[in-house]
Design an enzyme around this catalytic site. Structure first.
Site, PDB file in Angstrom:
ATOM      1  N   THR A   3      45.690 -18.169 -28.416  1.00  0.00           N
ATOM      2  CA  THR A   3      45.905 -16.935 -27.643  1.00  0.00           C
ATOM      3  C   THR A   3      47.355 -16.472 -27.796  1.00  0.00           C
ATOM      4  O   THR A   3      47.639 -15.287 -27.702  1.00  0.00           O
ATOM      5  CB  THR A   3      45.526 -17.112 -26.156  1.00  0.00           C
ATOM      6  N   HIS A  29      37.439   9.061   3.949  1.00  0.00           N
ATOM      7  CA  HIS A  29      37.201   9.886   5.136  1.00  0.00           C
ATOM      8  C   HIS A  29      38.489  10.317   5.822  1.00  0.00           C
ATOM      9  O   HIS A  29      39.433   9.535   5.952  1.00  0.00           O
ATOM     10  CB  HIS A  29      36.336   9.111   6.129  1.00  0.00           C
ATOM     11  N   ARG A  56      34.614  20.224   6.375  1.00  0.00           N
ATOM     12  CA  ARG A  56      35.307  18.942   6.430  1.00  0.00           C
ATOM     13  C   ARG A  56      36.273  18.860   5.259  1.00  0.00           C
ATOM     14  O   ARG A  56      36.202  19.662   4.324  1.00  0.00           O
ATOM     15  CB  ARG A  56      34.308  17.769   6.384  1.00  0.00           C
ATOM     16  N   LYS A  71      43.953 -13.047 -24.845  1.00  0.00           N
ATOM     17  CA  LYS A  71      45.158 -12.938 -24.014  1.00  0.00           C
ATOM     18  C   LYS A  71      45.058 -11.653 -23.201  1.00  0.00           C
ATOM     19  O   LYS A  71      44.683 -10.608 -23.730  1.00  0.00           O
ATOM     20  CB  LYS A  71      46.391 -12.873 -24.926  1.00  0.00           C
TER      21      LYS A  71
END
Ligand SMILES: O=c1[nH]c(=O)c2[nH]c(=O)[nH]c2[nH]1
Length: 306
Positions: free
Chosen positions: A61, A264, A180, A13
């Site tokens: 399950t 970026h 940068r 599950k």
């Protein structure tokens, strides 16, 4: 083997959401809450359920889901996610003869205790950002694999980053730079060396503490000292130093996998020769996340694997 075919199945599950509260007086630190999104998947000998209508060996399950709540209830003392995952894995592999292996994955919702007037609140929480996860595999023999991770850990430096000296050919437009912004959203998975349930540390909270420690080492290494920082010649090098520092500092981590997208921040230059509207001077950027660079690596001590 059925019909001359190999079958390897598993069932379980996913997305089982559970929150566990442990009540404590304010003087003892206040209530503790853990909210977990749990997935359990078992390898179980129930071939006839696939090949015919015989479901007699299936652990439903639905029962797997119910077990998550039963075990949460039974944890009367605060447990870490990793410990809870081991508890579930051991349960399924020991109770059911047909279950040979259980994989338990948990992602935690990062509730953080709030402070009011500088004082930690006894029962108030707000949600944080980055997420702690674990994946635990338990086999019937007691053999064990424990990984922990962090997702969505967003880090950015406005300077002390560059990228130069890379392949330059007819496809290259990117200029060399020593200035940068570098930004990433770290995903990390690390593996603990405990290979059998008998090797598990008895000290409570050590996994939770280690998660906090790893998080701090990753960010301290990314940023460098508070006043001057540390120069990053590439995301690759920074990633390597972050992983190396984790392995150097924590002998109980045998390997670490890091994924660090390069998000970026593009220089903004707008206008024309006649009308230079915005000329870039390391000040105005276009933040992007698509496309982004994908930088990832796994660092291990010799002989260990992730
Ligand atoms: O740190 C970086 N690594 C790269 O591999 C790369 N490639 C790129 O275009 N910019 C960058 N930056």
């Amino acid at each position: 083997m059925a019909d001359n075919l190999e079958l390897q199945g598993r069932h379980g599950k996913s997305r089982v959401r559970v929150a566990r509260v442990w009540r404590r007086p304010a003087a003892a630190g206040g209530d503790v809450i853990a909210e977990w999104n749990v997935a359990v998947s078992v390898v179980s000998d129930c071939l006839p359920s696939y090949t015919s209508s015989d479901n007699s060996a299936i652990v439903a399950t639905d029962s797997i889901k119910n077990t998550v709540y039963v075990k949460a209830k039974e944890c009367t003392e605060v447990v870490s996610m990793e410990e809870f995952a081991v508890i579930l894995g051991r349960h399924f592999t020991s109770l059911y003869p047909q279950v040979s292996e259980a994989t338990v994955t948990i992602v935690e919702r990062p509730w953080e205790r709030v402070a009011v007037d500088g004082k930690p609140h006894s029962h108030g929480f707000k949600v944080g950002v980055e997420k702690h996860s674990t994946e635990v595999i338990v086999k019937k023999s007691g053999s064990l694999l424990i990984k922990s991770g962090i997702q969505g850990y967003s880090l950015l430096k406005t300077t002390q980053s560059g990228f130069e000296g890379f392949v330059r050919d007819r496809y290259t437009l990117l200029p060399d730079t020593r200035e940068r912004i570098v930004a990433t959203e770290v995903t990390a998975w690390w593996r603990y060396p405990f290979e059998h349930v008998s090797q598990l540390p008895s000290k409570p909270f050590c996994f939770t503490q280690r998660y906090q420690d790893v998080k701090k080492v990753l960010s301290d290494t990314f940023f460098g000292p508070a006043d001057v920082g540390v120069y990053s010649p590439s995301v690759q090098n920074t990633l390597y130093l972050m992983g190396k520092e984790v392995l150097t500092r924590f002998p109980d981590i045998s390997s670490i996998q890091l994924r660090m997208p390069n998000l970026h921040f593009l220089p903004v230059n707008l206008g024309s020769k006649e009308n230079p509207l915005v000329k870039f001077a390391d000040d105005v950027f276009l933040p992007t996340d698509e496309p982004h660079g994908t930088i990832e690596a796994t660092l291990s001590r010799p002989m260990s694997k992730l």
